[in-house]
Each structure stands twice: as structure tokens, then as C-alpha cells.
Write a protein that holds these residues in place. Structure first.
Motif, PDB file in Angstrom:
ATOM      1  N   ASN A   1       2.372 -75.580  29.801  1.00 33.46           N
ATOM      2  CA  ASN A   1       1.115 -76.127  29.295  1.00 33.46           C
ATOM      3  C   ASN A   1       0.560 -75.251  28.188  1.00 33.46           C
ATOM      4  OD1 ASN A   1       1.313 -78.148  31.059  1.00 33.46           O
ATOM      5  ND2 ASN A   1      -0.120 -77.318  32.561  1.00 33.46           N
ATOM      6  N   ALA A   2       0.635 -73.917  28.421  1.00 41.23           N
ATOM      7  CA  ALA A   2       0.101 -72.998  27.415  1.00 41.23           C
ATOM      8  C   ALA A   2       0.879 -73.145  26.114  1.00 41.23           C
ATOM      9  CB  ALA A   2       0.190 -71.565  27.917  1.00 41.23           C
ATOM     10  N   ASN A   3       2.211 -73.294  26.245  1.00 38.65           N
ATOM     11  CA  ASN A   3       3.037 -73.427  25.056  1.00 38.65           C
ATOM     12  C   ASN A   3       2.735 -74.717  24.311  1.00 38.65           C
ATOM     13  OD1 ASN A   3       4.899 -72.268  23.427  1.00 38.65           O
ATOM     14  ND2 ASN A   3       6.619 -73.359  24.348  1.00 38.65           N
ATOM     15  N   MET A   4       2.518 -75.782  25.116  1.00 38.56           N
ATOM     16  CA  MET A   4       2.188 -77.072  24.497  1.00 38.56           C
ATOM     17  C   MET A   4       0.877 -76.956  23.732  1.00 38.56           C
ATOM     18  SD  MET A   4       4.176 -79.756  25.320  1.00 38.56           S
ATOM     19  CE  MET A   4       3.156 -81.183  25.691  1.00 38.56           C
ATOM     20  N   SER A   5      -0.118 -76.293  24.374  1.00 38.99           N
ATOM     21  CA  SER A   5      -1.396 -76.215  23.668  1.00 38.99           C
ATOM     22  C   SER A   5      -1.262 -75.335  22.436  1.00 38.99           C
ATOM     23  CB  SER A   5      -2.548 -75.733  24.547  1.00 38.99           C
ATOM     24  OG  SER A   5      -2.114 -75.287  25.759  1.00 38.99           O
ATOM     25  N   LYS A   6      -0.362 -74.323  22.528  1.00 33.19           N
ATOM     26  CA  LYS A   6      -0.149 -73.479  21.346  1.00 33.19           C
ATOM     27  C   LYS A   6       0.428 -74.338  20.205  1.00 33.19           C
ATOM     28  CE  LYS A   6       3.283 -70.665  20.613  1.00 33.19           C
ATOM     29  NZ  LYS A   6       4.312 -69.674  20.869  1.00 33.19           N
ATOM     30  N   SER A   7       1.445 -75.151  20.544  1.00 28.41           N
ATOM     31  CA  SER A   7       2.049 -75.989  19.506  1.00 28.41           C
ATOM     32  C   SER A   7       1.032 -76.963  18.935  1.00 28.41           C
ATOM     33  CB  SER A   7       3.223 -76.781  20.060  1.00 28.41           C
ATOM     34  OG  SER A   7       4.212 -75.896  20.440  1.00 28.41           O
ATOM     35  N   ASP A   8       0.246 -77.578  19.846  1.00 28.04           N
ATOM     36  CA  ASP A   8      -0.772 -78.524  19.368  1.00 28.04           C
ATOM     37  C   ASP A   8      -1.756 -77.815  18.458  1.00 28.04           C
ATOM     38  OD1 ASP A   8       0.409 -80.401  20.811  1.00 28.04           O
ATOM     39  OD2 ASP A   8      -1.093 -80.507  22.409  1.00 28.04           O
ATOM     40  N   PHE A   9      -2.159 -76.622  18.909  1.00 34.99           N
ATOM     41  CA  PHE A   9      -3.116 -75.857  18.118  1.00 34.99           C
ATOM     42  C   PHE A   9      -2.536 -75.554  16.739  1.00 34.99           C
ATOM     43  CE2 PHE A   9      -4.275 -71.531  16.759  1.00 34.99           C
ATOM     44  CZ  PHE A   9      -5.603 -71.769  16.446  1.00 34.99           C
ATOM     45  N   LEU A  10      -1.249 -75.152  16.726  1.00 35.75           N
ATOM     46  CA  LEU A  10      -0.640 -74.815  15.438  1.00 35.75           C
ATOM     47  C   LEU A  10      -0.516 -76.037  14.541  1.00 35.75           C
ATOM     48  CD1 LEU A  10       2.022 -72.257  16.523  1.00 35.75           C
ATOM     49  CD2 LEU A  10       0.220 -71.908  14.863  1.00 35.75           C
ATOM     50  N   ALA A  11      -0.206 -77.190  15.182  1.00 35.06           N
ATOM     51  CA  ALA A  11      -0.076 -78.406  14.377  1.00 35.06           C
ATOM     52  C   ALA A  11      -1.393 -78.725  13.697  1.00 35.06           C
ATOM     53  CB  ALA A  11       0.354 -79.563  15.266  1.00 35.06           C
ATOM     54  N   SER A  12      -2.478 -78.644  14.483  1.00 36.24           N
ATOM     55  CA  SER A  12      -3.754 -79.004  13.870  1.00 36.24           C
ATOM     56  C   SER A  12      -4.209 -77.907  12.913  1.00 36.24           C
ATOM     57  CB  SER A  12      -4.806 -79.315  14.929  1.00 36.24           C
ATOM     58  OG  SER A  12      -4.920 -78.226  15.780  1.00 36.24           O
ATOM     59  N   MET A  13      -3.915 -76.640  13.283  1.00 33.68           N
ATOM     60  CA  MET A  13      -4.319 -75.560  12.389  1.00 33.68           C
ATOM     61  C   MET A  13      -3.594 -75.704  11.050  1.00 33.68           C
ATOM     62  SD  MET A  13      -3.903 -71.512  12.873  1.00 33.68           S
ATOM     63  CE  MET A  13      -2.313 -71.433  12.138  1.00 33.68           C
ATOM     64  N   SER A  14      -2.299 -76.013  11.138  1.00 33.80           N
ATOM     65  CA  SER A  14      -1.515 -76.183   9.921  1.00 33.80           C
ATOM     66  C   SER A  14      -2.175 -77.226   9.028  1.00 33.80           C
ATOM     67  CB  SER A  14      -0.104 -76.616  10.298  1.00 33.80           C
ATOM     68  OG  SER A  14       0.358 -77.638   9.488  1.00 33.80           O
TER      69      SER A  14
END
Ligand code: ADP
Length: 628
Positions: A234-247
Motif C-alpha cells: 500500500n505504501a509503495n502504491m501511494s508512493k507511485s501515485d504521489f510521484l505520478a501526480s507530483m510529476s
């Protein structure tokens, strides 16, 4: 009637071993343990009474009827107790089974106890007459009711099986059915006493499969691991989601800043303004490369980094690296050169983008960590003679070395340089920009290409990074010496940017951010294209319904109707005059696998933001040529 009691004796021996084990080596102070112990004692009681009644029934003429009746009734009570404890033990494993299932089991057992007690006076189940054991109509009621309990418990176990791993549920079902199966066999063979043995046997399985402390510890650890794994996922998924939106969030404004800045650089004549704008350009590009590094790292970490091999021309890679780094080297007063073996093949099959990234990372590090002297990239090729398929597919190894006369790396730091990402000697390198991601990414990319990377360095003298990458040769024509070809190339490309003109062609750009539209128009200034713009999906639909365009450039993320929906509305409407117009998606969403996702949606091309002028011009020119 004669009964075979050998299985009862076996059961008693097994149970004695289990009881001793449970109270010594296997001892734990838990509720589950106590229940299994009680179960073992109750089965022991059943076995002993089973044996005794086997004798008293057999020698009925020597035993008073009343005593026989009492002993058999006690046997029935012990069986009921045994089933009660067994069901309790099982349901203890399923915390969500609820009170109701326990109440149902208890009511049936109470009913059975009442019937057995009544039998003492009525003889409805069995009775003794002159030493003879007589079964009555209700004799099988105890079997029927116990079977009802077994099936009810099975139902509860299956309903709540998600409480426990599948193996545990399977063992429990076995525990439930073994005595039942032995009971059925006993009913068939009548004089072999098997029930107590079935119960002892199931206790044995239960104990060693579920109740031994080691197994329980293992199960507990496995449960904890499972929970930790889920949390990490879950943490990894939120990290990826966060990076996608941050990008996306960061790239969108940079697009505006860098695009506007390009226009300032082009239109301004004031040297001070040009200097400021140049600084904006440098910082903007640095910011962009940091974002790209972070995105690459997430792709690598999530295993989503994919190589995209294709035919490529080595000279164009060398030239890109030269153009991208020469200014920075010159600014620092360093000599920057690229040398190559002029006879090496000119075209290869591999991932051009990633090979260029590896070279650029090493060169830019060389320039960053060198204060005087030179940075040199040497490229060679070693044939390995490993011909895979006749003479068409030939393989060899590309050898890339980047040698600098810089600050060098201490011997003790060399070992961990590529493995963990981090910066060395933070205090000495405080003024040098960097994130410590570059070499780690480079190492991972080389590793993905089945290559090697090595470093030799002398502290305060300089470093040499050497990368080898296996590559397939596509064209054996010698590439020629880089410096000689560079001069020719400069003459050819000068003046290309902005030189293509397409008067009379009309394109539409759709973006909800007005400044992006301005930037876009600025980048295509000089091409003499007519550029219309829309700031939303519905507006784009309206415009594309009335005017025929040669290309449509579509932003992805827009409020209400996004780019993909708008695109499909244009494509799927048979009456739309732009149904077959090429549509290029322009997006700041540069995360993992997005390019292929867009192309699969049906977009003709993909351009990531901040839009690179050269890329935009190339794509536009290519698509306009196709339209002709
Ligand atoms: P950074 O963004 O810090 O440059 P890298 O992953 O590219 O991160 O490099 C990691 C560290 O390795 C750097 O911080 C630097 O200390 C050291 N390093 C890399 N290349 C060189 C070089 N050519 N000369 C000296 N030190 C280097």
C-alpha cells in the motif's frame, strides 16, 4: 456379542503420549492449548469407557443389567462431552464465527444429554434384559444428532474460512471428519471399536499441525509478514501515485516557465534580460532532470522500467552528448572531447535513449567533479564473433569510458558507489548540485542491458568509469572519427530549427491552461501554421466539428471532459470532419508506461511536457508530410 478392542488400546496409548507431551515439551499457557488438552482427556475417557462397556456387554450374564445400563450411559455422556470440546476447539480458531453457532451446538448436545438421561428410565435408545444388550427405536438418535453438529460446524468453518490461512482450514476439516469416517466404518463392521481411535488420531493431527508452539509461532510470524507485506504494498502504491501526480503538478508549471523563457531568449535583445533568462533555463532544466531521475528510480524500483530497443545511429548519440555537455565544460574551463574508434560500426540495435542517458550521466558527473583539466569520453567496440544467425545478426560489445582529471574517489568509497544511492564526502562537495541518484540509475540501466560498469579512481587525481554493453550490429559501415564528422554535421544542421514552413496548414491545440497554449504557439512561431486553440474538451469538439484540421494537439488532464474522452468523441463520431485527423497527446503525465497507454488509446503521437521545441517541430513536420 464379541468386540475387538485393539483400536481402543492403540487410542489409549496415543492419548497417553499426547497428554504427557502436552504437559511437558509442548506446554504453552494459551486458551487453545487448554482446549486441546481437555479434548485429549475426554477422548481418553471415551476410550476407557468404550473398552469397559465392550467387556460388560460381552459378559452381560455376569454383570447386573443396572450396572451395564449405567456404564453405557456414562459412555454416551463421555462421547457428548468429547464432541462438545472438539467443536469448541474448532470454533476457537474462527473468532468471527459468533455466539450463535456455539449456542446451536450446545442446544443439540443438551437435547442429546436429556434423551440419554431419559433412556435410563424409558429404554428408548437401549436397555439390558437378563444380560442382553437390546437396541431400541431411538438408538441411532445420538449418531444423527452428532452428525448434525459436525455438519453445522463444517458450515461455520467454511463460512468464516477467511479468518485463517487455507491450510489451517483444511486441517480443521480433516479433524472434523476423521472421527465421523471411523464411526461410519464401525457401524459397518459393528464389532470393531474404532470411534475412540478416530478421535485420538484426529487429536494427534490437530496437535502436531496446529498446536505445537513452533508451528503457532510460525503461523504468527507468517500472519505478521502478510500484514507487513500488504502495508508495504500500500505504501509503495501511494508512493507511485504521489510521484505520478507530483510529476504532473511540477511538470505543468515548468512547461509554462521554460516555454515562456524560450520566447524571452528568442525575442529579447537586452543582454541583461538574456542573462537572467539563461539562468532560468539552466535552473529549470536542472529541476526537470531531478524529476526525471526520481521517476526513473520509481520505475526501476517497481520493476516497470522497460528497455525499448530499436535501430540507432551511434554518431547521433555522440553528437547529442557533445551538444548537451560542451557548454558546461567550457563554462568551467575544462577541455571536453569525444574520441572513438573510426572503424567501429555505425548502426546498432538497442535502447538509444537509455544508452544516451548512461553516457550523459557519466559525462555530467565528470564535469561536475572536475575543477581543472579535462573530461574525455572514449568509445570503442569489440567484436565477440558470436554470430547468432548466419551473417545478419552479429553481436559485439560497446565499450564506453569517461575519464576525468577531477577530485577522484577514495578507495574505501569505490565498493559502494553504485549499490546504495548516496553522495560521497558531503562537506567537500557541498557546492556541487546533485541528488546521489545518477550512478545508481546508471548501474541499474547497465545491468538491465546485461552490461558491466567499473570505476578506477585516484583520489585528487581523477576517475575513469568504464561501461560495456552487448549490442547487435545493424550496419557495419564505419562510423568515422567523431571530431571530423562533427564539423560536417554543424554545417548541415545550422538553421534547421524553425526552418520548416507550412503556410495554409491549420492545427488545433487543446489545453485548459492558457499559458501552455501561448507557449505552444510561440514554439511553432515561424512555421507559418494557422494555430487555433480551445481551452476545454467541449470547446474542442465544437471547433473540430466546424473546421478541418491537419493535426490536433490534445492535453490529457482537463477538468470535466479530459483529453482521452474528447479524443474518443472526435474519433467515434462518423460525421466529424476530423475523424481521421492525427491527434497528438501533450501531457505532463510522464510516469511509467504512459506512452504506450496513450498509443494504445489510439493517439497518433505522444509528446511529454515541458514540450521540447525540436521534438514538437519534428513531430509536426512528420505528420504534415503524412497528411499531404
Ligand atoms: P550526484 O547527483 O551526487 O552526482 P551520483 O549518483 O551521480 O550522484 O554520484 C554519486 C556520488 O559519487 C557523487 O556524489 C560523488 O561523490 C561521486 N562521484 C560520481 N562521479 C564522480 C566523479 N567523476 N569523480 C568523483 N566523484 C564522483
Amino acid at each position: 456379542m464379541y468386540y475387538n478392542i485393539s483400536f481402543d488400546i492403540a487410542a489409549i496409548l496415543i492419548l497417553i503420549v499426547l497428554a504427557v507431551g502436552m504437559n511437558t515439551v509442548l506446554y504453552t499457557d494459551t486458551h487453545g492449548h487448554k482446549l486441546v488438552c481437555t479434548y485429549i482427556y475426554s477422548v481418553l475417557l471415551v476410550s476407557v469407557l468404550d473398552m469397559i462397556t465392550a467387556y460388560t456387554i460381552c459378559y452381560g450374564n455376569m454383570v447386573p443389567d443396572a450396572l451395564n445400563l449405567i456404564l453405557n450411559t456414562l459412555y454416551q455422556y463421555s462421547s457428548i462431552l468429547c464432541v462438545a470440546v472438539a467443536m469448541r476447539t474448532i470454533l476457537n480458531y474462527y473468532p468471527s464465527s459468533g455466539r450463535n453457532s456455539m449456542i446451536i451446538n450446545r442446544s443439540i448436545l443438551l437435547l442429546l444429554t436429556a434423551i440419554v438421561t431419559l433412556n435410563l428410565f424409558t429404554g428408548w435408545m437401549f436397555r439390558f434384559e437378563n444380560g442382553e444388550y437390546i437396541h431400541n427405536k431411538l438408538y441411532y438418535i445420538s449418531y444423527v444428532l452428532l452428525l448434525v453438529i459436525v455438519f453445522h460446524t463444517l458450515y461455520v468453518v467454511l463460512k468464516n474460512r477467511s479468518d485463517r490461512p487455507a491450510t489451517i482450514s483444511r486441517i480443521i476439516i480433516l479433524f472434523l471428519f476423521l472421527p465421523t469416517i471411523f464411526t461410519v466404518i464401525q457401524m459397518i463392521f459393528k464389532n470393531i471399536l474404532l470411534i475412540a481411535f478416530g478421535e485420538a488420531f484426529s487429536a494427534l493431527i490437530m496437535l502436531f499441525a496446529l498446536e505445537t508452539p513452533d508451528y503457532r509461532k510460525l503461523m504468527k510470524t507468517m500472519n505478521e509478514l502478510e500484514i507487513a507485506r500488504e502495508e508495504a504494498n500500500n505504501a509503495n502504491m501511494s508512493k507511485s501515485d504521489f510521484l505520478a501526480s507530483m510529476s504532473h503538478e511540477i511538470r505543468t508549471p515548468i512547461n509554462g516557465i521554460l516555454g515562456m523563457n524560450t520566447m524571452i531568449l528568442r525575442d529579447s535583445e537586452d543582454p541583461r534580460i538574456i542573462e537572467y533568462a539563461e539562468n532560468i533555463r539552466l535552473s529549470g532544466n536542472t529541476l526537470l532532470s531531478i524529476i526525471n531521475d526520481i521517476l526513473d528510480l520509481t520505475k526501476i524500483e517497481s520493476g516497470k522500467m522497460e528497455l525499448v530497443p530499436d535501430n540507432y545511429d551511434l554518431f547521433s548519440i555522440m553528437n547529442d552528448c557533445y551538444q548537451m555537455n560542451r557548454m558546461r565544460a567550457t563554462d568551467k574551463g575544462l577541455a571536453f572531447t569525444i574520441e572513438n574508434d573510426p572503424d567501429m560500426p555505425s548502426e546498432y540495435f538497442g535502447d538509444e535513449v537509455r544508452i544516451r542517458q548512461i553516457m550523459n550521466n557519466l559525462i555530467s558527473n565528470g564535469i561536475k567533479y572536475t575543477h581543472k583539466g579535462s573530461v574525455k569520453m572514449k568509445i570503442g567496440f569489440k567484436e565477440n564473433g558470436e554470430i547468432q544467425n548466419a551473417d545478419t545478426e552479429e553481436y559485439g560489445t560497446l565499450i564506453i569510458s569517461v575519464i576525468d582529471t577531477g577530485i577522484g574517489i577514495k578507495k574505501e568509497d569505490l565498493g559502494s558507489l553504485f549499490k546504495s544511492f548516496g553522495r560521497l564526502e558531503q562537506s567537500r562537495n557541498r557546492n556541487i548540485e546533485g541528488t546521489g541518484l545518477g550512478l545508481h540509475i546508471t548501474h541499474e540501466l547497465v545491468y538491465m542491458m546485461k552490461g558491466t560498469i567499473n570505476v578506477e579512481s585516484e583520489y585528487n587525481t581523477g576517475s575513469a568509469f568504464t561501461v560495456t554493453i552487448p549490442q547487435k550490429i545493424v550496419n557495419r559501415t564505419p562510423v568515422g572519427a567523431f571530431d571530423l564528422r562533427l564539423n560536417e554535421h554543424v554545417n548541415i544542421v545550422t538553421g534547421i530549427a524553425g526552418s520548416f514552413k507550412a503556410p495554409g496548414k491549420r492545427i488545433l491545440v487543446v489545453d485548459d491552461v492558457k499559458v501552455n497554449i501561448l507557449v505552444f504557439k510561440g514554439l511553432l512561431k515561424g512555421t507559418e501554421l494557422t494555430i487555433d486553440s480551445a481551452t476545454s474538451g467541449p470547446e474542442a469538439l465544437e471547433m473540430s466539428a466546424n473546421t478541418k484540421y491537419d493535426i490536433i494537439f490534445m492535453d490529457h488532464l482537463m477538468p470535466k471532459m479530459d483529453g482521452i474522452e474528447t479524443f474518443h468523441k472526435i474519433r467515434d463520431n462518423e460525421n466529424n470532419i476530423n475523424r481521421n485527423t492525427p491527434v497528438v497527446v501533450l501531457t505532463a503525465n510522464a510516469i511509467v508506461g504512459m506512452k504506450s497507454t496513450y498509443l494504445e488509446e489510439g493517439f497518433t503521437e505522444y509528446i511529454s511536457k515541458p514540450v521540447d521545441q525540436k521534438e514538437l517541430l519534428t513531430v509536426t513536420e512528420k505528420l504534415l508530410d503524412q497528411v499531404l
